[in-house]
Write a protein that holds these residues in place. Structure first.
Motif, short mmCIF file in Angstrom:
data_model
loop_
_atom_site.label_atom_id
_atom_site.label_comp_id
_atom_site.label_asym_id
_atom_site.label_seq_id
_atom_site.Cartn_x
_atom_site.Cartn_y
_atom_site.Cartn_z
N GLN A 1 -5.31 -0.45 -0.70
CA GLN A 1 -3.96 -0.95 -0.89
C GLN A 1 -3.23 -0.12 -1.94
OE1 GLN A 1 -2.53 -3.50 0.89
NE2 GLN A 1 -4.42 -3.65 2.09
N GLY A 2 -1.89 -0.08 -1.84
CA GLY A 2 -1.11 0.65 -2.83
C GLY A 2 -0.95 2.11 -2.49
N PRO A 3 -1.52 3.03 -3.29
CA PRO A 3 -1.25 4.46 -3.10
C PRO A 3 -2.07 5.09 -1.97
CG PRO A 3 -2.71 4.15 -4.96
CD PRO A 3 -2.31 2.77 -4.50
N SER A 4 -2.03 4.47 -0.78
CA SER A 4 -2.81 4.97 0.36
C SER A 4 -1.93 5.67 1.39
CB SER A 4 -3.55 3.81 1.03
OG SER A 4 -2.65 2.84 1.53
N THR A 5 -0.74 6.09 0.98
CA THR A 5 0.21 6.68 1.92
C THR A 5 -0.32 7.96 2.55
OG1 THR A 5 1.80 5.92 0.26
CG2 THR A 5 2.69 7.01 2.21
N ARG A 6 -1.20 8.65 1.84
CA ARG A 6 -1.79 9.88 2.40
C ARG A 6 -2.44 9.60 3.76
NH1 ARG A 6 -4.78 14.63 0.40
NH2 ARG A 6 -4.32 14.05 -1.74
N MET A 7 -3.02 8.42 3.92
CA MET A 7 -3.71 8.10 5.18
C MET A 7 -2.83 8.36 6.39
SD MET A 7 -4.91 4.31 6.34
CE MET A 7 -5.38 3.94 8.04
N LEU A 8 -1.56 7.95 6.30
CA LEU A 8 -0.65 8.07 7.44
C LEU A 8 0.19 9.34 7.36
CD1 LEU A 8 0.56 4.37 7.59
CD2 LEU A 8 -1.18 5.45 9.00
#
Length: 567
Positions: free
Chosen positions: A466-473
């Motif tokens: 959760q939170g700073p996981s934007t790299r995943m997408l």
């Protein structure tokens, strides 16, 4: 958030012991190897059998509250001034369990990462490691030359080749180097992929094979006592598990039993209500009547939290696919027509209404860094605009409409989504030829370049944290620098946008990446690499045998290592 607050006991009052019983909707685990597990359900079970360098401790409040990393097998670490080198100091009192009970050492982490590029079966999220470990890409290119089906050749390669960016100077020191500073480096290392693996055992088996599932030793508090494929998996607490060496997992229960014979939503619900099972596995959302029943009874055994997960439609964009539908989807106006044709309000109703989902019109979701509400193709009440969709199709050269082969996962939830989409898209002149795919064949089907489909109605994701996981997408699945088209490309998306890649490269080393990810989200949400449908809330029903409830943000599900039973 609804929770079993009435049944929660103070931590000091919780008792150890008992058997936690889990009923699976699917007839087996989709993966049970830290190399390949990449579903919330496989991660729920791997939480019990793996440990990482750092992890999240779980939270009774909600998934979004489980965001603070704690040391796991690493008791401490040092970071170089430039932020590119991490030196981890490992605990010296943790052991494997199961097929071997030797101490876990730093070289077991090195070997675990070296497995990532195994041509027999590569890591399920290779995009992360392509960008964050020095020398990883070069190592993988060499590993790809090793013939498949030859365990001796695989072992010979891993024994004689090293990755420049990861090393074990001694048994309890691990050094990982990156070519760039990465704000989310520790988050990436919290994933189940980065678990220690015993090479003397793992090298004997093909990754995630039946023999591997039975024999791969556990680094977590539980190990495989027995495994009958399609029948039952039994996990027992490791004799050498030391609670004082694990800040994240209390390991309350003595045994965890997963039953694979239920195979229907009604059967699972009945088992939970009667106490034959305590939790479900692969039940993405309980049946709507069940949710309504638990709500009307104000049951403390209904647990709901925002999850940041989402469902969407993807397109088969492998370059070798030349079907009429696939070719049409390369036209932005056809994708825009689909976006307008979707009635998101109807889809939310298939998820039990607002308790289970909310409409989604962009790529990233509300719990992820950089989220700002954005809708490039709005419609009143999120009900779609069939007239606008028809207009765009005509402009794209399809005045009489268009048909697509559309696959979906063959269970009740995804069938409801597929049927709803089929009915609503007809009003826009879009015909869907629905093709159900058995759950056990789902991931292999979407990865097969010869599989017949234009649209995937079963696209979904849950944040890797959760939170700073934007790299995943935006930095992973959709970034062609990290996830080039080919084997391992998630959902066969095969999307490439050089402006997105540039923004991602700016975000990784940034001390304030949120605004950069917001800009990237607006860019790609307009370009439509997939059609967002709805953001899911996680809804779980449990038996009344549970003495407490804990969420795991990594599993986006129950934390089975922190749930205790009434005695």
């Amino acid at each position: 958030m609804l929770s079993a607050s009435g049944a929660v006991q103070a931590e000091e009052q919780l008792k150890f012991g008992g058997t936690l019983r889990i009923a699976s909707l699917q007839s087996d685990l989709d993966a049970f190897d830290p190399l390949t597990g990449y579903s919330i359900d496989s991660w729920e079970i791997l939480r019990a059998t793996t440990r990482q360098l750092v992890t999240y401790p779980g939270s009774p409040a909600g998934l979004k509250e489980d965001t603070t990393l704690v040391p796991d097998l690493a008791k401490s670490w040092d970071i170089s001034d430039d932020g590119k080198t991490y030196t981890f100091h490992l605990r010296d009192d943790v052991f494997f369990s199961g097929s071997t009970e030797r101490p876990i050492v730093a070289s077991d982490f090195v070997y675990g990462v070296k497995r990532f590029c195994d041509p027999n079966k590569q890591v399920a999220a290779i995009n992360y490691f392509n960008l964050v470990i020095s020398g990883f890409v070069d190592y993988c290119k060499e590993f790809a030359k090793v013939p498949t089906g030859d365990l001796a050749a695989t072992k010979a390669f891993t024994d004689t080749h090293e990755i420049a960016g990861i090393s074990a100077p001694d048994d309890y020191t691990l050094v990982i180097k990156s070519d760039t500073k990465n704000y989310d480096f520790l988050n990436i290392l919290s994933m189940n992929f980065v678990s220690p693996v015993a090479p003397e055992i793992a090298s004997k088996y093909f990754p995630d094979s039946l023999d591997s599932r039975k024999n791969l030793p556990s680094s977590g508090p539980y190990y495989v006592d027995s495994y009958e494929q399609g029948q039952k998996l039994v996990l027992n607490k490791a004799k050498n598990f030391k609670a004082e060496s694990d800040q994240a997992r209390k390991a309350y229960v003595d045994e965890i039993v997963i039953d694979f014979t239920a195979n229907s939503e009604d059967s699972i619900v009945q088992k939970i209500i009667t106490g034959e099972a305590d939790l479900s596995l692969y039940l993405d959302i309980p049946p709507v009547p069940t949710i309504q029943r638990f709500l009307s009874q104000k049951s403390p055994n209904l647990h709901v939290t925002n999850s940041g997960s989402a469902n969407f439609i993807t397109f088969n964009q492998r370059p070798e696919v030349k079907s009429k539908g696939a070719e049409a989807l390369r036209n932005p106006k056809v994708r825009q027509a689909l976006a307008y044709a979707v009635n998101r309000e109807h889809l939310v109703q298939t998820q039990a209404g607002s308790i289970g989902a909310v409409p989604l019109t962009q790529i990233i979701t509300s719990t992820i860094l950089g989220y700002e509400p954005f809708d490039p193709y709005p419609s009143e009440g999120n009900k779609g605009d069939p007239a606008k969709a028809k207009e765009l199709l005509a402009e794209a050269g399809y005045p009489d409409g268009i048909a697509f082969d559309a696959i979906y996962r063959a269970n009740a939830q995804y069938e409801a989504i597929a049927i709803t989409l089929k009915e609503d898209l007809e009003a826009a002149g879009i015909t869907l030829n629905l093709i159900p795919i058995p759950l056990t064949q789902w991931y292999s089907n979407i990865q097969d370049p010869k599989a017949r489909w234009d649209l995937n109605l079963g696209g979904s994701f849950s944040p890797d944290w959760q939170g700073p996981s934007t790299r995943m997408l935006l930095g992973g699945w959709l970034n062609s620098d990290a996830a080039p088209c080919g084997t391992g490309n998630v959902h066969a998306i095969c999307y490439s946008n050089l402006e997105l890649n540039k923004l991602a490269a700016e975000a990784y080393p940034s001390d304030d990446p949120g605004p950069i990810w917001t800009k990237a989200d607006q860019l790609v949400s307009t370009d439509l690499p997939w059609i967002p449908l709805f953001e899911k809330r996680k809804v779980v029903i449990t038996s009344d045998r549970l003495a407490n409830w804990v969420w795991s943000s990594l599993a986006v599900n129950a934390d089975i290592t922190n749930i205790a039973l009434k005695q």
